[in-house]
Design an enzyme around this catalytic site. Structure first.
Site, mmCIF file in Angstrom:
data_model
loop_
_atom_site.group_PDB
_atom_site.id
_atom_site.type_symbol
_atom_site.label_atom_id
_atom_site.label_comp_id
_atom_site.label_asym_id
_atom_site.label_seq_id
_atom_site.Cartn_x
_atom_site.Cartn_y
_atom_site.Cartn_z
ATOM 1 N N ASP A 1 82.329 17.371 84.515
ATOM 2 C CA ASP A 1 82.258 18.755 83.807
ATOM 3 C C ASP A 1 80.916 19.145 82.989
ATOM 4 O O ASP A 1 80.296 18.454 82.739
ATOM 5 C CB ASP A 1 83.237 18.511 82.537
ATOM 6 C CG ASP A 1 83.723 19.728 81.965
ATOM 7 O OD1 ASP A 1 84.267 20.723 82.458
ATOM 8 O OD2 ASP A 1 83.246 19.825 80.588
ATOM 9 N N GLU B 1 80.239 20.045 88.616
ATOM 10 C CA GLU B 1 80.619 21.539 88.120
ATOM 11 C C GLU B 1 79.338 22.004 87.582
ATOM 12 O O GLU B 1 78.859 21.511 86.421
ATOM 13 C CB GLU B 1 81.708 21.505 87.161
ATOM 14 C CG GLU B 1 82.017 22.963 86.617
ATOM 15 C CD GLU B 1 82.315 23.296 85.289
ATOM 16 O OE1 GLU B 1 83.254 24.347 85.000
ATOM 17 O OE2 GLU B 1 81.869 22.469 84.322
#
Ligand SMILES: *[C@@H]1O[C@H](CO)[C@@H](O)[C@H](O)[C@H]1NC(C)=O
Ligand SMILES: *[C@@H]1O[C@H](CO)[C@@H](O)[C@H](O)[C@H]1NC(C)=O
Ligand SMILES: *[C@@H]1O[C@H](CO)[C@@H](O)[C@H](O)[C@H]1NC(C)=O
Ligand SMILES: *[C@@H]1O[C@H](CO)[C@@H](O)[C@H](O)[C@H]1NC(C)=O
Ligand SMILES: *[C@@H]1O[C@H](CO)[C@@H](O)[C@H](O)[C@H]1NC(C)=O
Ligand SMILES: CC(=O)N[C@H]1CO[C@H](CO)[C@@H](O)[C@@H]1O
Ligand SMILES: [Ca+2]
Ligand SMILES: [Ca+2]
Length: 601
Positions: A242, A317
């Protein structure tokens, strides 16, 4: 009467000719679609479909209106039916849920609303039985301010003093305390929050309750590896990583002991506490990020080797420009990064007004910049962005899914995309997304809210779309669930779900898994994507991304040959599987796609 000799000769000839013809046809049929042994075997992840599950909205089994792990386990067969090989779960770890799980307070346990560790182990066990790989969300940038790490750091406990980014205040001309720099959080407001107890500011690139880890602290780097190892040993096949561009912030040691201010962007459409007011040169895309990613890859590869396991994959990401994005694959010194960074180009670079040339340009850009020998991937939506049919148009659902499934590399599907689910309506009163609450008001919150893309999955046409047996749901169910739901699409003769299923089967054919690709705009609005491999059938997607009927000429498209038939088509298309298509002119309605099958060339 012919002599016996002639009869024998003719019979032999006929037999040989028939045999050769039958043999050739059989051989061609076998050859043209099944995968032969001489094709290089791909690793499990290189051609998989990854399905993103947003657990809170997937399936609720205990009636509290919140999706849970048992719900996921109960529907694993659904993925097998759909041809999905890998599921990625958005965070399921202990969390106060300020940012719905992206604020983790215990990285080693399951959040109670989602279930228990035993539920997780059962999910993994069942997924393994069905051959489904499970990826977890890994949130390295920050921890909840309710985590033990943060509490210990506030208390300056030995070993934890520097776990987060702490800074003394600046003193202004009036002798007042002010923030150390003008940096602005992704969710609005200063990145700096005063902590009374420690008498220092801590940094948070996201919500106030999400304190950024200090990645220059070796103990943090080690702890992050420990967390990864813990979940790998629980059975995860890898992680989605993330918010990587935000891992590092400028180091005061490089700036005369101060946190340097960022230049103002001059953007007049945002206020001074909104993202975009400054140009993020000190809190995003810092070059140090990549060494950490390369370190993680070394760890994952070593673990895999030492334990003789299947490949552990790492997916980044990273919303960043093309050069910073490609560095996640690896660098020129041959250091290897993650297996791939997510390709957000369909989200960030294409929209409803994009024409076929824009599509071809944006797709080619990724394939051009991707370092040689790597695997591409395609993302059409996720929990942070408006859903694909809402960003584009509803009549493009099958075409977009077809692009996803036919392009080379990994296809990524956000839950509901296979049904053409659109954004749900969430009123200001029902809004729970911290991004919308922090920056929005009743008039403009939809510009910020990620709730519409997170409404519950539509299983069927019962109350609350079959998502829960309870009366209420954590976010309202989208109003169109009677029309768009899985059961209805399974029952219908033609549906988005059935198109998806059929193309995910097609995806396993050799020309799609191993073939070359050829992509071109045949007109302003219609693109063609051809997948071709030597002696196998050729498949071509033709897709009108425009808003008007369009006529294109297929006669000069490379690798196409007659007899050509429709393999699959948009739900609303007049063409059906098996219809003959000639190599001449072809008219397509707005949004219409056809997948054509042509003989080997
Ligand atoms: C400085 O602090 C004092 C006392 O808290 C306050 O009255 C004053 O308004 C502050 N000045 C500025 C410029 O914020
Ligand atoms: C991408 O961003 C980096 C760092 O912000 C910058 O140095 C680089 O020039 C940019 N590259 C492109 C292609 O925009
Ligand atoms: C929103 O909530 C407020 C306060 O609870 C209530 O007065 C109002 O009627 C609600 N508005 C809508 C549109 O539901
Ligand atoms: C609801 O779904 C069931 C099963 O798919 C179907 O038989 C029924 O007609 C649907 N009802 C409505 C009102 O659409
Ligand atoms: C819809 O799904 C729920 C939950 O699985 C189930 O209880 C209900 O019977 C289903 N309704 C229909 C019409 O299939
Ligand atoms: C379960 C198991 O055997 N895990 C081992 C995998 O390899 C690492 C080293 O890379 C060991 O530390 C683990 O114990
Ligand atoms: Ca539940
Ligand atoms: Ca950070």
């Amino acid at each position: 009467m012919p002599s016996w000799g002639k009869v024998v000769l003719i019979s032999v000839l006929v037999a040989v000719v028939v045999g050769v013809v039958v043999g050739t046809v059989t051989w061609a049929l076998m050859r043209s679609d099944s995968t032969p042994p001489d094709i290089i075997e791909l690793d499990w992840w290189e051609r998989t479909i990854i399905y993103q599950i947003y657990p809170r909205s997937f399936k609720d089994t205990d009636g509290d209106g919140i999706g849970d792990l048992k719900g996921i386990t109960s529907e694993l067969e659904h993925f097998v039916e759909m041809g999905v090989g890998t599921i990625w779960l958005s965070p399921i770890f202990v969390s106060p849920m300020v940012d719905f799980g992206y604020d983790i307070s215990d990285f080693y346990d399951i959040h109670y609303e989602y279930g228990t560790m035993a539920d997780f182990e059962e999910l993994i066990r069942r997924a393994r039985q069905l051959g489904i790989k499970v990826l977890l969300d890994y949130v390295p940038n920050h921890a909840s301010t309710e985590s033990e790490y943060f509490k210990k750091s506030v208390a300056r406990e030995p070993g934890y003093e520097n776990f987060f980014i702490w800074a003394d205040p600046k003193i202004d001309a009036n002798g007042n305390r002010t923030v150390p720099s003008n940096w602005i959080s992704q969710f609005g407001g200063s990145v700096w929050e005063w902590n009374e107890e420690r008498q220092q500011y801590y940094l948070h690139q996201f919500a106030v309750e999400q304190a950024d880890f200090n990645f220059r602290e070796p103990a943090v780097r080690q702890e992050m590896i420990n967390i990864m190892q813990f979940w790998i040993e629980k059975g995860a096949h890898g992680f989605r990583l993330d918010a990587l561009p935000h891992l590092f912030e400028a180091d005061p040691d490089d700036h005369g002991g101060f946190f340097p201010d960022e230049p103002l962007s001059g953007n007049m459409f945002v206020t001074s506490d909104q993202i975009g007011y400054t140009t993020q040169v000190h809190i995003k895309d810092l070059i140090e990020i990549y060494d950490v990613v390369y370190e993680w890859r070394e760890f994952a590869d070593k673990w895999q080797e030492d334990n003789d396991s299947e490949t552990i994959v790492l997916l980044a990401e990273a919303y960043a420009n093309v050069s910073m994005t490609m560095l996640y694959y690896g660098d020129e010194r041959d250091r290897i990064g993650c297996h791939f960074p997510f390709n957000f180009d369909f989200i960030t670079s294409l929209r409803a007004t994009s024409n076929a040339r824009d599509f071809v340009y944006v797709i080619s850009r990724w394939l051009t910049y991707m370092p040689y020998g790597n695997v591409a991937n395609w993302v059409f939506g996720n929990h942070d962005n408006s859903r694909a049919p809402s960003r584009f148009r509803s009549n493009m659902v099958d075409g977009l899914n077809a692009l996803n499934l036919i392009l080379p590399g990994v296809a990524i599907t956000y839950q509901g995309e296979e049904l053409g689910m659109r954004d749900g309506y969430v009123s200001w009163n029902d809004t729970v997304d911290v991004n919308a609450i922090n920056q929005g008001n009743p008039d403009n919150y939809l510009e910020y809210s990620r709730d519409p893309a997170r409404t519950p999955y539509h299983w069927n046409n019962s109350t609350n779309a079959g998502f829960t047996t309870g009366q209420t749901t954590w976010l309202p169910v989208a109003e169109d669930y009677m029309e768009i739901n899985l059961q209805a699409q399974k029952d219908a003769e033609r549906s988005h779900y059935k198109v998806y299923q059929s193309l995910s089967r097609l995806r396993r054919m050799a020309s799609l898994s191993h073939g070359t690709h050829y992509l071109e705009a045949l007109s302003v609005n219609t693109l063609v994507l051809v997948r071709h491999l030597a002696t196998y059938n050729t498949y071509a997607l033709v897709f009108n991304v425009g808003t008007e009927e369009d006529t294109v000429d297929l006669s000069r498209v490379t690798f196409l040959a007659e007899p050509m038939t429709v393999y699959e088509s948009s739900v609303f298309s007049r063409r059906r599987t098996g219809d003959a298509i000639s190599l001449g002119e072809l008219s397509l309605q707005p949004g219409e796609m056809l997948v054509l099958r042509a003989p080997p060339t």
